[in-house]
Structure formats: structure tokens, C-alpha cells
Design a protein around this motif. Structure first.
Motif, mmCIF file in Angstrom:
data_model
loop_
_atom_site.group_PDB
_atom_site.id
_atom_site.type_symbol
_atom_site.label_atom_id
_atom_site.label_comp_id
_atom_site.label_asym_id
_atom_site.label_seq_id
_atom_site.Cartn_x
_atom_site.Cartn_y
_atom_site.Cartn_z
ATOM 1 N N ALA A 7 74.628 11.699 21.050
ATOM 2 C CA ALA A 7 72.978 11.783 21.312
ATOM 3 C C ALA A 7 72.546 10.625 20.870
ATOM 4 O O ALA A 7 72.212 10.006 19.734
ATOM 5 C CB ALA A 7 72.616 12.715 20.123
ATOM 6 N N ALA A 8 72.566 9.474 22.107
ATOM 7 C CA ALA A 8 72.293 8.364 22.050
ATOM 8 C C ALA A 8 71.694 7.823 23.465
ATOM 9 O O ALA A 8 72.180 8.313 24.357
ATOM 10 C CB ALA A 8 73.222 7.231 21.575
ATOM 11 N N PRO A 9 70.753 6.909 23.299
ATOM 12 C CA PRO A 9 69.717 6.693 22.162
ATOM 13 C C PRO A 9 69.087 7.834 21.637
ATOM 14 O O PRO A 9 68.747 8.879 22.230
ATOM 15 C CB PRO A 9 68.471 5.727 22.884
ATOM 16 N N ILE A 10 69.033 8.088 20.289
ATOM 17 C CA ILE A 10 68.582 9.281 19.585
ATOM 18 C C ILE A 10 67.148 9.728 19.879
ATOM 19 O O ILE A 10 66.383 8.797 20.232
ATOM 20 C CB ILE A 10 68.847 9.204 18.104
ATOM 21 N N GLN A 11 67.069 10.688 20.027
ATOM 22 C CA GLN A 11 65.474 11.454 20.251
ATOM 23 C C GLN A 11 65.682 12.916 19.593
ATOM 24 O O GLN A 11 66.719 13.396 19.676
ATOM 25 C CB GLN A 11 65.102 11.434 22.021
ATOM 26 N N VAL A 12 64.575 13.458 19.653
ATOM 27 C CA VAL A 12 64.328 14.976 19.054
ATOM 28 C C VAL A 12 65.132 15.860 20.193
ATOM 29 O O VAL A 12 64.751 15.802 21.508
ATOM 30 C CB VAL A 12 63.071 15.269 18.790
ATOM 31 N N LEU A 13 66.143 16.597 19.702
ATOM 32 C CA LEU A 13 66.542 17.625 20.608
ATOM 33 C C LEU A 13 66.238 19.024 20.688
ATOM 34 O O LEU A 13 66.203 19.745 19.323
ATOM 35 C CB LEU A 13 68.278 17.475 20.218
ATOM 36 N N PRO A 14 65.886 19.592 21.496
ATOM 37 C CA PRO A 14 65.609 21.033 21.737
ATOM 38 C C PRO A 14 66.641 21.980 21.180
ATOM 39 O O PRO A 14 67.729 21.635 21.263
ATOM 40 C CB PRO A 14 65.041 21.135 22.968
ATOM 41 N N GLN A 15 66.241 23.001 20.556
ATOM 42 C CA GLN A 15 67.068 24.035 20.062
ATOM 43 C C GLN A 15 67.920 24.663 21.169
ATOM 44 O O GLN A 15 69.197 24.997 21.005
ATOM 45 C CB GLN A 15 66.259 25.204 19.293
ATOM 46 N N VAL A 16 67.486 24.599 22.211
ATOM 47 C CA VAL A 16 68.243 25.141 23.521
ATOM 48 C C VAL A 16 69.363 24.368 23.848
ATOM 49 O O VAL A 16 70.538 24.885 24.202
ATOM 50 C CB VAL A 16 67.158 25.462 24.635
ATOM 51 N N LEU A 17 69.122 23.113 23.485
ATOM 52 C CA LEU A 17 70.345 22.123 23.765
ATOM 53 C C LEU A 17 71.288 22.121 22.624
ATOM 54 O O LEU A 17 72.362 22.415 22.994
ATOM 55 C CB LEU A 17 69.714 20.646 23.872
ATOM 56 N N LEU A 18 70.905 22.332 21.537
ATOM 57 C CA LEU A 18 71.902 22.345 20.275
ATOM 58 C C LEU A 18 72.799 23.683 20.371
ATOM 59 O O LEU A 18 73.726 23.632 20.033
ATOM 60 C CB LEU A 18 71.084 22.326 18.883
ATOM 61 N N GLU A 19 71.918 24.775 20.892
ATOM 62 C CA GLU A 19 72.881 25.974 21.188
ATOM 63 C C GLU A 19 73.896 26.006 21.909
ATOM 64 O O GLU A 19 74.765 26.826 21.972
ATOM 65 C CB GLU A 19 71.776 27.138 21.213
ATOM 66 N N ASN A 20 73.860 25.005 22.841
ATOM 67 C CA ASN A 20 74.811 24.999 24.113
ATOM 68 C C ASN A 20 75.822 23.976 23.755
ATOM 69 O O ASN A 20 76.576 23.393 24.762
ATOM 70 C CB ASN A 20 74.068 24.860 25.218
ATOM 71 N N LEU A 21 75.869 23.215 22.622
ATOM 72 C CA LEU A 21 76.762 22.103 22.401
ATOM 73 C C LEU A 21 77.821 22.538 21.591
ATOM 74 O O LEU A 21 78.138 23.492 20.892
ATOM 75 C CB LEU A 21 76.146 21.130 21.473
ATOM 76 N N ASP A 22 79.264 22.020 22.087
ATOM 77 C CA ASP A 22 80.376 22.171 21.255
ATOM 78 C C ASP A 22 80.464 21.370 20.392
ATOM 79 O O ASP A 22 81.054 21.617 19.171
ATOM 80 C CB ASP A 22 81.444 22.589 22.296
ATOM 81 N N VAL A 23 80.639 19.899 20.685
ATOM 82 C CA VAL A 23 80.824 18.784 19.919
ATOM 83 C C VAL A 23 79.450 17.760 19.864
ATOM 84 O O VAL A 23 78.987 17.551 20.974
ATOM 85 C CB VAL A 23 81.994 18.086 20.406
ATOM 86 N N LEU A 24 79.028 17.209 18.798
ATOM 87 C CA LEU A 24 77.939 16.212 18.778
ATOM 88 C C LEU A 24 78.817 14.933 18.238
ATOM 89 O O LEU A 24 79.415 15.129 17.077
ATOM 90 C CB LEU A 24 76.907 16.682 17.780
#
Length: 304
Positions: free
Chosen positions: A162-179
Motif C-alpha cells: 500500500a504505497a504510496p499510501i492512500q485511503v483504501l476502500p473496503q471492497v479492496l481490503l476484503e479481497n486482500l490476503d497480504v498487506l
């Protein structure tokens, strides 16, 4: 499924060597200028390939000499470029100032990277056939979200730096395995999501958003956080750093390569820390990314 698909940016880096990073309104003289391949997406793709993973790159360059440099460079590392599109905008460019301690500041002109607005059917097919999808945030966020959805739907592991950092929508977070984030990005992400931003326990707090979180701590190493398990901290190697440009990207690509070949997450973390420690010992982003043999040697040295 096999291999890694990287969806992201490709730039040409213009690196200026300075005694110190200028303050606002201040002028400093450079004592060297290098032009090299860069961009977080390209860096991570090269790091993945050099660490031993079959790698495909999805992105965009301009119809210019810099675009040809990118295409030639990726191909030289045996990275698949059939999904690398050419647009009317110039190839992305980064202006980087590096001081005598290896610290840097970076200004990026996205150029053609901003044209990666949709995935083609061939892009989606490549993502669906991969073991892991690696992304960053130097291309339009809508494309990152779309790629994550495609990958998650078929079980392709989704890794986001998550770089460069910005506000991430919930729909993206829900589809991530590793941050994967550095300490500053982690604190900003915690703030954006209403979490406490103190560094202590930061990785664990981000687990409320993503099931696996890696926080890189610069010269202190990196930590791995997973739901239901203890934190794993891998200290940084003792090295003489000359340029930190691309070190985080080297870490991301090497970590993904380790996971894809079957390493446990703890071992992939150690592998990635070793790779990043080598990258800071040389100038430039892509030029400093190590090959597999060098990473294994460094990792073995640390164990002894």
C-alpha cells in the motif's frame, strides 16, 4: 496455478546524488545523475523474477525511448511483457534525490501509468492463472480494486504493497490476503480506519482489516502479523547502506517469490529481509535488486 503477476507502474528513474535532501525553498547541488529503470511495479516484478519466480508484468509505457528501455529491461529479466501496453502519454518518470546516508525523496510523474484504467480479458486470464498477484498504488486505484477482485474470486493470493499510501476502500481490503506497509504507511492506514496509530502493536491492529500484515521497519527489519499467531520479527542485516531506493520493492518481490515456491511465511520474510539488505548496498532501484544466489548466501550468513 503458477508464477506471479505484477500489476503496477513502470518508470524511468532520474537519480540525483546530493549531500543532503533540500528543505522547502532550498537549492542544493547534485554531484551525479543516473538514469535507470524503476517504478514500484517494475521494481517488484524484477525482484520477483530475480528471486526465482516466473513473473508477468501488466502495466503501460509511452511510445518513446524510455518505454523501449522498460520493455527491453523487463525482457532481459525473462519477465513476460505481452500484457505491457503502449499509450500516448510519456513513460512514467521519477525524480529521486539520494543523500550521503542513503535516504531519499521521490517525486513521480505517472505518465502512461495513469492509463492503466481497465483490465483486458487477457490481463484477467493471466491473473487467474497465477499463484499470486502483487500490486502497489502507483496506478489508478480502480484497476487495483478490479485486479484484486479477479484474483480473489479464483483463489489467486492477493498481495498489496500500500504505497504510496492512500485511503483504501473496503471492497479492496476484503479481497486482500497480504498487506505490506512500512511503519509510516501503517500508521497512516491505522488513522484512516479509526485505529490507534502508536507504533507498538500497530501490525496487530491492522489485522482487523487484512488477515496477514507485514510491517517493514527500515534498519530495524520487518515484522509478520497473522490472526491467531504470535508476531514474527526478523532483524535487519548489518550493512553499509548507500541508497535505499527500491529496497521496499525488493522486499515485496522477494517475499512473494518465496511464498509462491512454497516457503512458510516466516521463511519468506527472512528471505525478503536478506534481499532488501543487499539492495541498499548499491545505487539505483532495478540495478540494485539481487539475484537468487546472492539472496540465499546472505540469508545463510544471517543464520550463522
Amino acid at each position: 496455478m503458477s508464477g506471479i503477476v505484477v500489476v503496477g507502474s513502470a518508470n524511468i528513474d532520474q537519480v540525483l546524488r546530493v549531500e543532503r535532501i533540500p528543505s522547502p525553498g532550498e537549492t542544493v547541488l547534485s554531484h551525479g545523475l543516473n538514469t535507470a529503470l524503476g517504478g514500484k511495479g517494475q521494481n517488484q516484478a524484477v525482484a520477483s523474477a530475480r528471486a526465482g519466480a516466473e513473473t508477468t508484468f501488466i502495466g503501460a509505457v509511452g511510445a518513446d525511448s524510455f518505454g523501449e528501455m522498460v520493455r527491453t529491461g523487463l525482457s532481459a529479466d525473462s519477465i513476460g511483457v505481452s500484457q505491457l501496453r503502449t499509450t500516448q502519454k510519456p513513460t512514467g518518470t521519477a525524480l529521486i534525490a539520494v543523500d550521503g546516508t542513503g535516504e531519499n525523496t521521490i517525486i513521480v510523474e505517472p505518465g502512461a501509468n495513469s492509463d492503466v484504467l481497465v483490465l483486458t480479458s487477457a490481463d484477467s486470464a493471466a491473473i487467474s492463472a497465477a499463484s499470486a498477484l502483487v500490486m502497489q498504488l502507483e496506478i489508478p486505484l480502480q484497476t487495483v480494486v478490479e485486479a484484486a477482485r479477479v484474483a480473489h474470486a479464483v483463489g489467486t493470493r492477493v498481495i498489496l504493497n500500500a504505497a504510496p499510501i492512500q485511503v483504501l476502500p473496503q471492497v479492496l481490503l476484503e479481497n486482500l490476503d497480504v498487506l505490506i506497509v512500512n511503519e509510516h504507511e501503517a500508521a497512516e492506514m491505522a488513522k484512516d480506519n479509526g485505529l490507534a496509530t502508536e507504533l507498538t502493536g500497530l501490525g496487530e491492529r491492522l489485522l482487523t482489516l487484512v488477515p496477514t500484515v507485514i510491517v517493514t521497519w527500515g534498519s530495524k527489519g520487518a515484522s509478520l502479523h497473522r490472526v491467531g499467531t504470535d508476531e514474527v520479527l526478523v532483524p535487519a542485516h548489518r550493512v553499509t547502506a548507500v541508497d535505499a531506493t527500491g529496497a521496499g520493492d525488493t522486499f515485496c518481490g522477494a517475499f512473494a517469490a518465496g511464498l509462491v515456491e512454497g516457503m512458510l511465511a516466516d521463511d519468506a520474510l527472512r528471505f525478503a529481509v536478506a534481499a532488501a539488505s543487499i539492495s541498499v548496498e548499491s545505487h539505483g532501484a532495478v540495478p540494485s535488486i539481487p539475484l537468487r544466489a546472492a539472496i540465499e548466501t546472505r540469508a545463510k550468513e544471517s543464520r550463522h
